[in-house]
Design an enzyme around this catalytic site. Sequence first.
Site, PDB file in Angstrom:
ATOM      1  CE1 TYR A  58       1.643  -6.718   3.440  1.00 39.09           C
ATOM      2  CE2 TYR A  58       1.312  -9.064   3.792  1.00 39.09           C
ATOM      3  CZ  TYR A  58       1.350  -7.979   2.958  1.00 39.09           C
ATOM      4  OH  TYR A  58       1.092  -8.141   1.630  1.00 39.09           O
ATOM      5  CG  ASP A  66      -1.998  -1.059   1.158  1.00 38.90           C
ATOM      6  OD1 ASP A  66      -2.288  -1.526   0.034  1.00 38.90           O
ATOM      7  OD2 ASP A  66      -2.524  -1.426   2.217  1.00 38.90           O
TER       8      ASP A  66
END
Length: 414
Positions: free
Chosen positions: A284, A218
């Site tokens: 992540y 992102d």
Amino acid sequence: MSLIDDARALLATGPLCDACLGRPVADRSFGLTNTERGRALRTAVALDDDDPFEEPEADCWVCEGICDRFDELADRVVEALGETELYTYQVGTRIPPLVEENERLLRLDAGFEEDAGEPLKTEVNREVGRRVGAELGAEVDFERPDVQFLIDLTGEDVDVQVQRNSVTIYGRYRKLQRDIPQTEWEKFDESVEELVAPPFLSAFRGTEAVFHGAGREDVDALMLNSGRPFALEIKQPRRRDADLDELAEAVNTGTDGKVEVTDLAFATYDIVERVKEHDATKTYRATVDFDDSVSEADFEAALAELDDTTIEQRTPHRVSHRRADLVRERTVLSIDGTLEDDLTATIDVHGEGGLYIKELISGDEGRTEPSLAGLLGVGATVRTLDVIDVQGVDEPFLTEEYQVNREGTPVSGE
């Protein structure tokens, strides 16, 4: 019929140069050029007929002089190359339609099959190509050469078109500042691509640099640790070699700490598709804010429920304007976390490629099931998201042939 009889039939069609005499029987004798083959046949016919040997007519009715121009055409190719480096090359030819028809008529008039021997185009490619290789000291490559030449003989003058195939660099990038997209986006002033590409474009003297990532994080996410695999494709390069360590240094010191690159290597062109199609697992780290207090026991139970679980995710609201509205299944390979206080947690997620982490946490209004928020019964939002690891593209990046071809210094036209 014997070769001598065939040669006699070919000569009866009209004036032929040695190459056009030898070419229709190229598949029936070996170890000679077509010119040498034709010369030998012409001599054999003269001896067999007890006639004096006669040199071929100046104006060959088949090739119309093309076979006398191999040296000239090779010079035109080298001239067209200009100041362009290469290790490997390939030569192609566009033959005038009238000459191709002459080729067909020669065989038919002499009683041959239409595809007998070797086409003129093949001979021109080979004979001009070997002269070019000798002049440049480069190797021919029929798969994906550094430079491809097309000799167009269909016009009034010779036109040599030069296609400089891309230089492709494989590496990994780390994005150390948020709000930077991977590739150019009008909403943002800069991107990973725009920060990384300029030194490469300058070093290889290309016309364009195209960035291909193995997925993308992102815009507001960092890419840390070992970084994300990428391939950088330099279009129409005039240089084929550069010091990749120096280029990495140029990027790493010239982006004000926003982006770094590592593990750079020259790669064959197929690395582009391998990177683009690479469905890597990713790890992540998310900082999560809860709307209400969460207990340690509930937090641990929710993580245990998500660990090694297949998640159904409908395309998130935030990307639904650019992606098809589908339900995808992705697996949470592992998940772990620490509750910093009753309203904040740090969570590490190792998931399949394509797993939406923000939605895994928030639930996205029920579009992701199960989710951390749904299991806790408390609203949850990802405040920051960092990518810790992306599985790499399988090595080797360079084929053995490619490595051999890159030994030494590339040659350059003048």
